[in-house]
Design an enzyme around this catalytic site. Structure first.
Site, PDB file in Angstrom:
ATOM      1  N   TYR A 157      43.340 -53.583-101.975  1.00 30.82           N
ATOM      2  CA  TYR A 157      42.668 -52.691-102.915  1.00 30.82           C
ATOM      3  C   TYR A 157      42.763 -51.238-102.431  1.00 30.82           C
ATOM      4  O   TYR A 157      42.796 -50.296-103.225  1.00 30.82           O
ATOM      5  CB  TYR A 157      41.219 -53.123-103.100  1.00 30.82           C
ATOM      6  CG  TYR A 157      40.727 -52.979-104.516  1.00 30.82           C
ATOM      7  CD1 TYR A 157      41.112 -53.871-105.500  1.00 30.82           C
ATOM      8  CD2 TYR A 157      39.875 -51.945-104.868  1.00 30.82           C
ATOM      9  CE1 TYR A 157      40.663 -53.736-106.798  1.00 30.82           C
ATOM     10  CE2 TYR A 157      39.413 -51.796-106.158  1.00 30.82           C
ATOM     11  CZ  TYR A 157      39.811 -52.701-107.118  1.00 30.82           C
ATOM     12  OH  TYR A 157      39.353 -52.558-108.400  1.00 30.82           O
ATOM     13  N   LYS A 164      36.478 -46.255-106.153  1.00 25.79           N
ATOM     14  CA  LYS A 164      35.306 -46.916-106.754  1.00 25.79           C
ATOM     15  C   LYS A 164      34.016 -46.485-106.042  1.00 25.79           C
ATOM     16  O   LYS A 164      32.963 -46.373-106.679  1.00 25.79           O
ATOM     17  CB  LYS A 164      35.465 -48.434-106.706  1.00 25.79           C
ATOM     18  CG  LYS A 164      36.580 -48.986-107.609  1.00 25.79           C
ATOM     19  CD  LYS A 164      36.421 -48.584-109.053  1.00 25.79           C
ATOM     20  CE  LYS A 164      37.407 -49.305-109.963  1.00 25.79           C
ATOM     21  NZ  LYS A 164      37.451 -48.711-111.321  1.00 25.79           N
TER      22      LYS A 164
HETATM   23  P1  NAD Z   1      43.708 -52.173-118.046  1.00 24.58           P
HETATM   24  O1  NAD Z   1      45.052 -51.943-117.428  1.00 24.58           O
HETATM   25  O2  NAD Z   1      43.661 -52.956-119.281  1.00 24.58           O
HETATM   26  O3  NAD Z   1      42.959 -50.795-118.266  1.00 24.58           O
HETATM   27  C1  NAD Z   1      43.175 -49.668-117.456  1.00 24.58           C
HETATM   28  C2  NAD Z   1      43.207 -48.492-118.408  1.00 24.58           C
HETATM   29  O4  NAD Z   1      43.278 -47.264-117.675  1.00 24.58           O
HETATM   30  C3  NAD Z   1      44.418 -48.513-119.339  1.00 24.58           C
HETATM   31  O5  NAD Z   1      43.996 -48.520-120.687  1.00 24.58           O
HETATM   32  C4  NAD Z   1      45.126 -47.216-119.037  1.00 24.58           C
HETATM   33  O6  NAD Z   1      45.726 -46.628-120.164  1.00 24.58           O
HETATM   34  C5  NAD Z   1      43.970 -46.376-118.499  1.00 24.58           C
HETATM   35  N1  NAD Z   1      44.431 -45.197-117.781  1.00 24.58           N
HETATM   36  C6  NAD Z   1      45.174 -45.153-116.636  1.00 24.58           C
HETATM   37  N2  NAD Z   1      45.489 -43.867-116.356  1.00 24.58           N
HETATM   38  C7  NAD Z   1      44.910 -43.101-117.334  1.00 24.58           C
HETATM   39  C8  NAD Z   1      44.885 -41.713-117.610  1.00 24.58           C
HETATM   40  N3  NAD Z   1      45.536 -40.818-116.854  1.00 24.58           N
HETATM   41  N4  NAD Z   1      44.208 -41.281-118.710  1.00 24.58           N
HETATM   42  C9  NAD Z   1      43.576 -42.165-119.513  1.00 24.58           C
HETATM   43  N5  NAD Z   1      43.574 -43.495-119.314  1.00 24.58           N
HETATM   44  C10 NAD Z   1      44.243 -43.953-118.237  1.00 24.58           C
HETATM   45  O7  NAD Z   1      42.854 -52.881-116.874  1.00 24.58           O
HETATM   46  P2  NAD Z   1      41.306 -53.263-116.780  1.00 24.58           P
HETATM   47  O8  NAD Z   1      41.250 -54.292-115.720  1.00 24.58           O
HETATM   48  O9  NAD Z   1      40.745 -53.541-118.111  1.00 24.58           O
HETATM   49  O10 NAD Z   1      40.666 -51.947-116.150  1.00 24.58           O
HETATM   50  C11 NAD Z   1      39.563 -51.283-116.725  1.00 24.58           C
HETATM   51  C12 NAD Z   1      38.584 -50.836-115.654  1.00 24.58           C
HETATM   52  O11 NAD Z   1      37.955 -51.987-115.096  1.00 24.58           O
HETATM   53  C13 NAD Z   1      39.205 -50.079-114.472  1.00 24.58           C
HETATM   54  O12 NAD Z   1      38.309 -49.070-114.059  1.00 24.58           O
HETATM   55  C14 NAD Z   1      39.284 -51.162-113.417  1.00 24.58           C
HETATM   56  O13 NAD Z   1      39.326 -50.635-112.096  1.00 24.58           O
HETATM   57  C15 NAD Z   1      37.992 -51.879-113.698  1.00 24.58           C
HETATM   58  N6  NAD Z   1      37.854 -53.209-113.108  1.00 24.58           N
HETATM   59  C16 NAD Z   1      38.798 -54.152-113.329  1.00 24.58           C
HETATM   60  C17 NAD Z   1      38.648 -55.414-112.764  1.00 24.58           C
HETATM   61  C18 NAD Z   1      39.695 -56.475-112.964  1.00 24.58           C
HETATM   62  O14 NAD Z   1      39.714 -57.441-112.195  1.00 24.58           O
HETATM   63  N7  NAD Z   1      40.561 -56.364-113.982  1.00 24.58           N
HETATM   64  C19 NAD Z   1      37.512 -55.713-111.989  1.00 24.58           C
HETATM   65  C20 NAD Z   1      36.559 -54.708-111.776  1.00 24.58           C
HETATM   66  C21 NAD Z   1      36.736 -53.461-112.350  1.00 24.58           C
END
Ligand code: NAD
Length: 257
Positions: A157, A164
Site C-alpha cells: 500500500y 490516507k
Molecule cells: P475506482 O478506481 O473505481 O475509483 C477511483 C476513482 O478515482 C476513479 O473514478 C478515478 O477516475 C478517480 N481519480 C483518480 N485520479 C483522479 C483525478 N486526478 N481527478 C479526479 N478523479 C480521479 O476505485 P475505488 O476502489 O472505488 O476507489 C474509491 C475510493 O475508495 C478511493 O479513495 C480508494 O482509495 C478508496 N478505498 C478503496 C478500497 C478498495 O478496496 N477498493 C478500500 C478502501 C478505500
C-alpha cells in the site's frame, strides 16, 4: 429501498470510473433514497462511461473534474450551483498513485510520486470542501473514502497509506472548521473491494483473502454495505456525527492476530 428519504436533496459524487466503483454503489443507494446527483468524470476517456451510468438515474448530471486542476474544481461548483441551487452532500471517492509507488520498497518512493499521490488522494478534499461548503447553506455531509493502511502497515500500500493518514487528518480538521455551518465531514474506512484502483495494489487478492479469514464476520464486505453507511452519513440519522472515521470492514480492524 430503505426508510430514509433524501428527496429534495442534491449531492455530488466524485470517483465513478465504472460500475464496480465504490462511488457508483453509493450513488445508487442515494438515488434510491430520492437524492438528485451530479457525477464527475476525471477526463474525456471516462466521460462516456460515467454519462451512461448517470443517465440511468433520474435527474442526474455529469460534469468534468480532474482533482489536480483548481479551475476545474471552481467550475464544477459554479455549474452545480447553476443547476441545483444548493448541495446537501459531497462524496470524495478518488485516489491515485503511480503503480511503481504501490509496490517495492517504501524507501524508494520518489518526490514526484509522493506529491502526486498526496495531491490527488488527500489534498483534493480541501479545495473540494472549500468550494462545496458555500452551497451547503442548509447544512451538509461530506464523506471521504479511506483504508486501514492509514494506521497500520500494509505491504504494497506504501505511499497510499501515507495519503490516507493525511486524508483522515483533513477529515478531522475540516469537521472542526465547518461544524459551525452544520457541514459534517466523515470518512468511511472500507475493507478490500475489487475495483479498478484496488487492482493497482500489489498483493491485493492476498489482502482480501486474509481479511475474510481474520475478520470477526468471517467474510469480505460488499460495496453495498459501504453505500448504506454513506446513506446513513448523508441522512439525519447521523446528525450528531462528524470528524469520524467509520470502519466498514467486517470488524477486521479490531483483530490483532
Ligand atoms: P475506482 O478506481 O473505481 O475509483 C477511483 C476513482 O478515482 C476513479 O473514478 C478515478 O477516475 C478517480 N481519480 C483518480 N485520479 C483522479 C483525478 N486526478 N481527478 C479526479 N478523479 C480521479 O476505485 P475505488 O476502489 O472505488 O476507489 C474509491 C475510493 O475508495 C478511493 O479513495 C480508494 O482509495 C478508496 N478505498 C478503496 C478500497 C478498495 O478496496 N477498493 C478500500 C478502501 C478505500
Amino acid at each position: 429501498m430503505y426508510p430514509i428519504d433524501l428527496s429534495g436533496k442534491n449531492g455530488v459524487i466524485l470517483g465513478v470510473a465504472n460500475d464496480r466503483s465504490i462511488a457508483w454503489a453509493i450513488a445508487q443507494v442515494l438515488a434510491q433514497a430520492g437524492a438528485r446527483l451530479a457525477f464527475t468524470y476525471q477526463n474525456d476517456r471516462l466521460k462516456d462511461r460515467v454519462e451512461r451510468l448517470a443517465d440511468t438515474l433520474d435527474g442526474s448530471i455529469s460534469l468534468p473534474c480532474d482533482a489536480s486542476d483548481d479551475q476545474q474544481i471552481i467550475d464544477l461548483f459554479q455549474r452545480i450551483g447553476d443547476s441545483f441551487g444548493d448541495l446537501s452532500f459531497l462524496v470524495h471517492s478518488i485516489a491515485f498513485a503511480n503503480r511503481e509507488d504501490l509496490a517495492g520498497r517504501f524507501s524508494d518512493t520518489g518526490r514526484d510520486g509522493f506529491r502526486l499521490a498526496l495531491e490527488i488522494s488527500a489534498f483534493s478534499l480541501i479545495p473540494l470542501v472549500k468550494h462545496a461548503g458555500p452551497l451547503m447553506a442548509n447544512g451538509g455531509s461530506v464523506i471521504a473514502m479511506t483504508f486501514q493502511a492509514s494506521q497500520k502497515v500494509y505491504p504494497g500500500y506504501n505511499v497510499m497509506g501515507t495519503a490516507k493518514a493525511a486524508l483522515e487528518h483533513e477529515v478531522r480538521q475540516l469537521a472542526a472548521e465547518w461544524g459551525p455551518d452544520n457541514v459534517r465531514v466523515n470518512a468511511i474506512s472500507a475493507g478490500p473491494l475489487d475495483t479498478l484502483a484496488a487492482r493497482g495494489i500489489h498483493g491485493f487478492l492476498d489482502m482480501k483473502r486474509i481479511h475474510a479469514e481474520k475478520a470477526p464476520l468471517q467474510r469480505n464486505i460488499t460495496a453495498d454495505e459501504v453505500a448504506r453507511t454513506a446513506l446513513y452519513l448523508c441522512s439525519d440519522l447521523s446528525s450528531g456525527v462528524t470528524g469520524s472515521v467509520i470502519p466498514v470492514d467486517a470488524g477486521y480492524h479490531i483483530m490483532a492476530v
